[in-house]
Design a protein around this motif. Structure first.
Motif, PDB file in Angstrom:
ATOM      1  N   ARG A 175      -1.867  14.977  14.297  1.00  9.40           N
ATOM      2  CA  ARG A 175      -3.001  15.892  14.113  1.00  9.40           C
ATOM      3  C   ARG A 175      -4.014  15.722  15.240  1.00  9.40           C
TER       4      ARG A 175
ATOM      5  N   HIS B 163       0.668  21.545   5.839  1.00  6.58           N
ATOM      6  CA  HIS B 163       1.274  20.221   5.659  1.00  6.58           C
ATOM      7  C   HIS B 163       1.109  19.669   4.256  1.00  6.58           C
TER       8      HIS B 163
ATOM      9  N   ASN C 117      -3.870   5.772  12.710  1.00  9.05           N
ATOM     10  CA  ASN C 117      -4.846   6.720  13.239  1.00  9.05           C
ATOM     11  C   ASN C 117      -5.904   6.015  14.069  1.00  9.05           C
TER      12      ASN C 117
ATOM     13  N   LEU D 265      -4.550  14.269  -2.361  1.00  3.37           N
ATOM     14  CA  LEU D 265      -3.677  14.528  -1.214  1.00  3.37           C
ATOM     15  C   LEU D 265      -4.427  15.297  -0.138  1.00  3.37           C
TER      16      LEU D 265
ATOM     17  N   SER E 156      -4.160  22.877   8.936  1.00  3.77           N
ATOM     18  CA  SER E 156      -3.170  21.805   8.816  1.00  3.77           C
ATOM     19  C   SER E 156      -2.937  21.442   7.359  1.00  3.77           C
TER      20      SER E 156
ATOM     21  N   PHE F 252       2.384  11.658   1.349  1.00  5.02           N
ATOM     22  CA  PHE F 252       2.931  12.989   1.138  1.00  5.02           C
ATOM     23  C   PHE F 252       4.385  12.846   0.716  1.00  5.02           C
TER      24      PHE F 252
ATOM     25  N   LYS G 143      -7.698  15.244   0.289  1.00  3.29           N
ATOM     26  CA  LYS G 143      -8.677  14.321   0.871  1.00  3.29           C
ATOM     27  C   LYS G 143      -8.006  13.375   1.864  1.00  3.29           C
ATOM     28  N   ALA G 144      -6.830  12.880   1.498  1.00  2.53           N
ATOM     29  CA  ALA G 144      -6.116  11.970   2.402  1.00  2.53           C
ATOM     30  C   ALA G 144      -5.813  12.669   3.727  1.00  2.53           C
ATOM     31  N   ALA G 145      -5.346  13.907   3.643  1.00  2.00           N
ATOM     32  CA  ALA G 145      -5.025  14.642   4.867  1.00  2.00           C
ATOM     33  C   ALA G 145      -6.278  14.877   5.709  1.00  2.00           C
ATOM     34  N   ARG G 146      -7.382  15.229   5.036  1.00  2.00           N
ATOM     35  CA  ARG G 146      -8.637  15.458   5.753  1.00  2.00           C
ATOM     36  C   ARG G 146      -9.097  14.187   6.452  1.00  2.00           C
ATOM     37  N   SER G 147      -8.958  13.051   5.765  1.00  2.09           N
ATOM     38  CA  SER G 147      -9.372  11.775   6.356  1.00  2.09           C
ATOM     39  C   SER G 147      -8.467  11.347   7.495  1.00  2.09           C
ATOM     40  N   LEU G 148      -7.286  11.954   7.580  1.00  2.00           N
ATOM     41  CA  LEU G 148      -6.397  11.644   8.702  1.00  2.00           C
ATOM     42  C   LEU G 148      -6.626  12.613   9.852  1.00  2.00           C
ATOM     43  N   GLY G 149      -7.619  13.465   9.718  1.00  2.00           N
ATOM     44  CA  GLY G 149      -7.984  14.342  10.826  1.00  2.00           C
ATOM     45  C   GLY G 149      -7.421  15.741  10.718  1.00  2.00           C
ATOM     46  N   ALA G 150      -6.863  16.111   9.543  1.00  2.00           N
ATOM     47  CA  ALA G 150      -6.295  17.453   9.412  1.00  2.00           C
ATOM     48  C   ALA G 150      -7.393  18.469   9.149  1.00  2.00           C
TER      49      ALA G 150
ATOM     50  N   ALA H 275     -11.037  11.574  11.329  1.00  2.00           N
ATOM     51  CA  ALA H 275      -9.985  10.606  11.592  1.00  2.00           C
ATOM     52  C   ALA H 275     -10.546   9.215  11.876  1.00  2.00           C
TER      53      ALA H 275
ATOM     54  N   HIS I 135     -16.457  12.674   2.114  1.00  2.00           N
ATOM     55  CA  HIS I 135     -15.955  13.555   1.065  1.00  2.00           C
ATOM     56  C   HIS I 135     -17.041  13.990   0.079  1.00  2.00           C
TER      57      HIS I 135
ATOM     58  N   PHE J 116      -6.657   5.278  -0.745  1.00  3.90           N
ATOM     59  CA  PHE J 116      -7.113   5.583  -2.104  1.00  3.90           C
ATOM     60  C   PHE J 116      -6.448   4.677  -3.124  1.00  3.90           C
TER      61      PHE J 116
END
Lengths: 252, 294
Positions: free
Chosen positions: A106, B211, A154, B194, B207, A91, B196-203, A79, A59, A85
């Motif tokens: 994903r 999402h 994941n 949120l 996406s 979500f 960053k979390a999605a990006r770290s999950l591969g989005a 992934a 990041h 965090f």
């Protein structure tokens, strides 16, 4: 399984650029985190431990130097680098199950496979029965469990945790620490754990890396000689000795 | 409150203060007396009875003012009485034109609002999500936004081949800006954690958009849609009154021109009902699609 998740941090400088000014937080830091290891990063607030964790997660781009995952430079989030965090980042519009299966979906795993994975990890963190709850309906501790399940489902090579238990009461914290240790022992994922709590760092990890705010780099590394199979509790004297060493180093 | 404040005050009171004090006291006393008449130990009774009484007093006052042709600031001599309005309603509700006018207004609203929502959400998301698109689109938004939809009437008639299209266009303009601005605002507020979390999950970016960003903005989008619906009715009625051939706005204006004054108020009340039903529908849909925010 054992040989993925090896992290190599090479002469990394981290900081923020604003205009022509650059504020460096981490200066020339090098560290190797073996596959399947459990490392804690501790240091006073503002020392850059969170920034370092975010950089490992892809990041933040280092100002100089590089971070390698299994020999490949980390440039973007992926992934393979799961993050939990400090804040709640489930979500809110997805149920627990939908949150946990988000990663596998994903990655292109089908609905059936993703659902099965989600169920498996929801059970692992002890949230069976809460699959169809929205995050808002769960307590803070349960939300943390769900976040850990989401990161693990994941199957990341590395699990990066940024003070994940910071806002919890003592009892919930111990119970989540126990869950985390058993997860680590079962999955052999590489864990990097940021905390400001010395007891937590010693209790959980194999190595405690102390980052000094003054130098912006590692001031020392303490080995706790912990192995995957070791029982969770160490002798009181050993823990006490480790703790006083950490505290001395932190205040130095 | 005012009365009791004065009682504790030992300053010498003027005559006016004295009158105010006693009159407010007695009004309160009588109100209290009336309220107590209907107070049968349950709040639910009060909740129904008092608003009903209030409306009935208002209707009686209206009837009285029109019957006596009162002329105090407002001229009531040409105003239809409530009974007159009721009779007009009974006459008009059985005619085909009344329902046809309602149908046309609802049709225009549905068409303009659907296009307005699609365009509004798309533009709002683009503004919030892409820095380049923001630089390109934002100047137009800033120039057009302060121009009320009604100001577009002459241009609209010039631009569009048919009056019908120009009315729908004006209605669309009314709906679109509140939706754009609220969507934009919602997208801007998406917490970086949120994403960053999605990006770290591969989005990937797409996406993340579907999402994280859009779901997060949905409550804001529905607020924009509710505001847009109000603004759409406002614009529609202006369009219908100025250049329409059908529609409830046309009905109301035509009633004035044909000296069917009772129908003016029937038209006004119909507009109120249609507008609140359509806005209410949006809040109902919101509750259905965002169960997690309740």
């Amino acid at each position: 399984m054992e040989d993925i998740g090896h992290i190599e941090i090479q002469h990394v400088c981290l900081g923020y650029k604003s205009g022509l000014d650059t504020r460096t937080v981490i200066k020339d830091l090098s560290l190797t985190l073996g596959a399947g290891s459990f490392t804690s990063l501790i240091g006073s607030s503002g020392c850059g431990k969170s920034t370092l964790l975010n950089a490992i997660g892809g990041h933040y781009k280092p100002l100089s130097g590089s971070i390698l995952l299994d020999g490949v430079e980390i440039k973007t989030p992926s992934a393979d680098l799961g993050i939990v965090f400090q804040q709640h980042t489930l979500f809110p519009w997805k149920t627990v199950k939908e949150n946990v299966r988000f990663g596998p979906m994903r990655r292109g795993a089908g609905r059936v496979v993703s659902d099965k994975l989600a169920d498996e990890y929801i059970e692992l963190v002890g949230l069976s029965g809460y699959e169809n709850y929205y995050p808002k309906m769960l307590s803070g501790g349960m939300q943390h469990r769900a976040e850990i399940a989401r990161a693990l489902a994941n199957k990341p090579a590395v699990l990066l945790m940024d003070e994940p238990f910071g806002a919890l009461d003592a009892q919930m914290r111990v119970s989540l620490q126990d869950s985390l240790l058993s997860i680590w022992q079962n999955t052999h994922v590489t864990i990097v754990f940021v905390t400001h709590d010395v007891d937590e760092a010693i209790r959980l990890s194999q190595r405690v890396v102390i980052i000094s705010q003054r130098s912006g780099s590692i001031s020392s590394i303490i080995e706790t000689n912990k192995t995957h199979n070791e029982s969770i509790e160490r002798s009181a004297e050993r823990t006490h000795e480790l703790k006083s060493r950490c505290l001395t180093l932190l205040s130095a | 409150m005012i009365a009791s404040d004065h009682e504790q005050d030992h300053k010498p009171q003027t005559f006016n203060d004295h009158v105010m004090k006693t009159s407010s006291f007695s009004v309160n006393y009588w109100l209290d007396y009336i309220v107590r008449l209907f107070y049968i130990g349950k709040h639910s009774v009060r909740i129904f009875v008092i608003p009903l009484l209030s409306i009935m007093v208002g209707l009686l006052a209206w009837q009285g003012l029109t019957q006596t042709h009162a002329d105090i600031i407002l001229d009531f001599s040409n105003i239809p009485s409530p009974l007159h309005v009721y009779k007009s309603f009974l006459n008009v509700v059985v005619t085909k034109t009344y329902w046809k006018d309602i149908y046309w207004s609802l049709y225009r609203i549905a068409l303009a609002f659907t296009i307005g929502s699609l365009v509004g959400v798309t533009v709002g998301v683009a503004l919030g999500y892409s820095a380049i698109l923001r630089l390109i689109i934002a100047p137009y938004i800033e120039i057009m936004r302060p121009i009320p939809a009604i100001a577009w009437v002459p241009m609209s008639i010039l631009m569009w081949p048919t009056t019908e299209q120009s009315i729908v266009f004006i209605t669309f303009l009314g709906a679109v800006f509140p939706i754009v601005l609220n969507t934009w605002d919602g997208v801007k507020r998406v917490p970086i954690e949120l994403v960053k979390a999605a990006r770290s999950l591969g989005a990937n970016r797409i996406s993340v958009l579907f999402h994280v960003v859009i779901p997060y903005a949905i409550p804001n989008i529905t607020v924009g849609m509710a505001l847009g619906m109000g603004a759409a009715w406002f614009a529609l009625l202006a369009g219908e009154m100025i250049s329409g051939r059908y529609g409830i706005g046309y009905f109301t204006w035509e009633s004035y021109e044909l000296i069917q004054y009772g129908n003016i108020i029937v038209g006004m009340l119909t507009i109120g009902i249609l507008s609140s039903i359509t806005s209410g529908a949006i809040y109902l849909i919101k509750r259905k699609i965002v169960p997690w925010s309740e």
